[in-house]
Structures are given as C-alpha cells and as structure tokens.
Design an enzyme around this catalytic site. Sequence first.
Site, PDB file in Angstrom:
ATOM      1  N   GLU A  98       7.889   1.641  -5.948  1.00 40.31           N
ATOM      2  CA  GLU A  98       6.548   2.202  -5.766  1.00 40.31           C
ATOM      3  C   GLU A  98       6.498   3.224  -4.611  1.00 40.31           C
ATOM      4  O   GLU A  98       5.625   4.105  -4.592  1.00 40.31           O
ATOM      5  CB  GLU A  98       5.556   1.053  -5.469  1.00 40.31           C
ATOM      6  CG  GLU A  98       4.083   1.440  -5.541  1.00 40.31           C
ATOM      7  CD  GLU A  98       3.602   1.794  -6.948  1.00 40.31           C
ATOM      8  OE1 GLU A  98       4.311   1.489  -7.932  1.00 40.31           O
ATOM      9  OE2 GLU A  98       2.533   2.406  -7.047  1.00 40.31           O
ATOM     10  N   GLU A 131      -7.348   8.248  20.629  1.00 42.31           N
ATOM     11  CA  GLU A 131      -6.487   9.147  19.842  1.00 42.31           C
ATOM     12  C   GLU A 131      -7.309  10.268  19.193  1.00 42.31           C
ATOM     13  O   GLU A 131      -6.914  10.808  18.161  1.00 42.31           O
ATOM     14  CB  GLU A 131      -5.726   8.360  18.751  1.00 42.31           C
ATOM     15  CG  GLU A 131      -4.810   7.260  19.243  1.00 42.31           C
ATOM     16  CD  GLU A 131      -3.518   7.745  19.899  1.00 42.31           C
ATOM     17  OE1 GLU A 131      -3.338   8.973  20.059  1.00 42.31           O
ATOM     18  OE2 GLU A 131      -2.709   6.887  20.273  1.00 42.31           O
TER      19      GLU A 131
END
Length: 271
Positions: A169, A116
């Site tokens: 969160e 990648e």
Amino acid sequence: MGRMEDAVFLKEFVRMADDAWHMGWHESNGGNLSYRIREDEIRGVEDSFDPGEWKDIGTGVKGLTGEYFLVTGSGKHFRNISHDPADSLGVIEIDETGERYRQVWGYKNGGRPTSELYSHLMNHEVRKSIDEKCRVVYHNHPSNVIALSHILPLDPVVFTKELWGIMTEVPIVIPKGIGVLPWIVPGSRELGEATVKQIEKYDAVIWAYHGMFITGRDFDQAFGTAHAVEKAAGILMAQISSGSKKLGGITKDQFKQLDRAYDLGMAEEYM
Ligand code: 2HA
Ligand code: ZN
C-alpha cells in the site's frame, strides 16, 4: 450565519486530531495541525469572528495573503482538542502583505498558534502553488518512524525504498516517495526552510529523531499518509528486530506492474 462550533471543517479537524491522539502520535503537547479554510467555509462562520491585533509572522508568505487557517495552539495537547476545541484551536487571518497574522477565533483562555507556525505557513504556501487543492499540513511524533530514523541512513532514497518495499500500500499512498531531514531545532525557521525544499518534491518528510511532516488535500489524505507510513515503519521495525533477512520482497518488475495498474508515476530510483 453559522457558529464556528457547528462548522463541518471544524468537526473534521477535531475528528482527525482525536484519532491521531488515540493512535499514540501526540504525547504531551507534541505535534500540530493546520487547515487552509475555503472561502465559502469562511463566509459561513465569519460572523462569529472577533479579530485581535496584527502580529509579525517572522517570515513572508506572499502566496497566502488574505487566507484563513484553523491551527492548533502552541503548548496545547491533542488529547484535549475534542474536549474543548475553542481552547486548543484558533483561526488566524493572513494580512495583505503576507507578513502579519491576527487571531479571529479561538484560543479562548489565551494562547497563540503552534510553535511550528513557520513550517506550517511556509509549507502551505509552496504546496498551494503546486496544488491549489492542498489544504492540510500535519506534524506528528509516531514511534516507529522515529525509531527508524535512528537505524537507517538519513537518505530519502533509502527510506523510500525500505518503506515501499515492506508493504504494497505504501507506494500507492506516497508514489513520490518520502523526504528525510537531519535533526534541526523544532519550531525554527531553518527547519521550515529545509522542509519546504523537500515538500516541493514529496508529500511527506521525516524529521530525524523527531517525527513526520505531512501535507494533504484533505484530512483523510493527511491522516491516511501518516497512518500508512507509520504502519509500514512498524512492520519494518518488526522485521529488523526479528534478526531475519527479508526472504522475498517486492521485485522491481512487480513495482512496475503496480505503477502501471494504478497509474502512480513512481520514480524508478526507489524501486
Ligand atoms: O510540541 O511537536 O515540533 C510541538 C512540536 C514541535
Ligand atoms: Zn514535533
């Protein structure tokens, strides 16, 4: 001058890789991690560099000329990184044209940077142009995020709304939301280019049926984002699997209170 093996940035990289392995995000040779090394950090270790041949990157990254990256190797397993960092990891240098790289350390038993690499370098380039402090690019294969990509429409608005809404969160960790891409061939230039477009807007992107792609200023931020999103995806999967509808949930007014209290700059379209 120090040895690479003693460098703090290498130790932090290895610790994140090991933690990520123990989280179950890196089966086989899945996932990859790269870090744009600071100049002062390079000066501390460059004596141990042994430069190889220049190679084509296959894309131009003009914004990264002269930069050095610590990168996981292609085909290497996260499980093995802490056991032998110099086998699984390498340092590469980008040339003055931004079109070639050479290995200067690591991959000691042969190897090359992650499959990648396109996605990593292209996204480092765009992230650096937006925020010079952004140094980490990370790709993993977390179960719940992948499961959700089979269940929810592949739309950043839907994913952001659902993930923000399931755990307080989440908007604090990803106040800009999360990108989503359809399935694209792993390691391809097309995947790198599609990810860059989303990374201009979001710090994290979901690759459908594959995993997550994350950028961060440092290892804590990148790991923390991966952890928070995957945990929220797990709670969402549990709620969906329970067959019960959400009875309450965070209201738009409460999102606005959160935004004001933490000065997050949350986009209203996701509330
Ligand atoms: O195996 O995760 O996306 C490495 C990968 C490719
Ligand atoms: Zn992958």
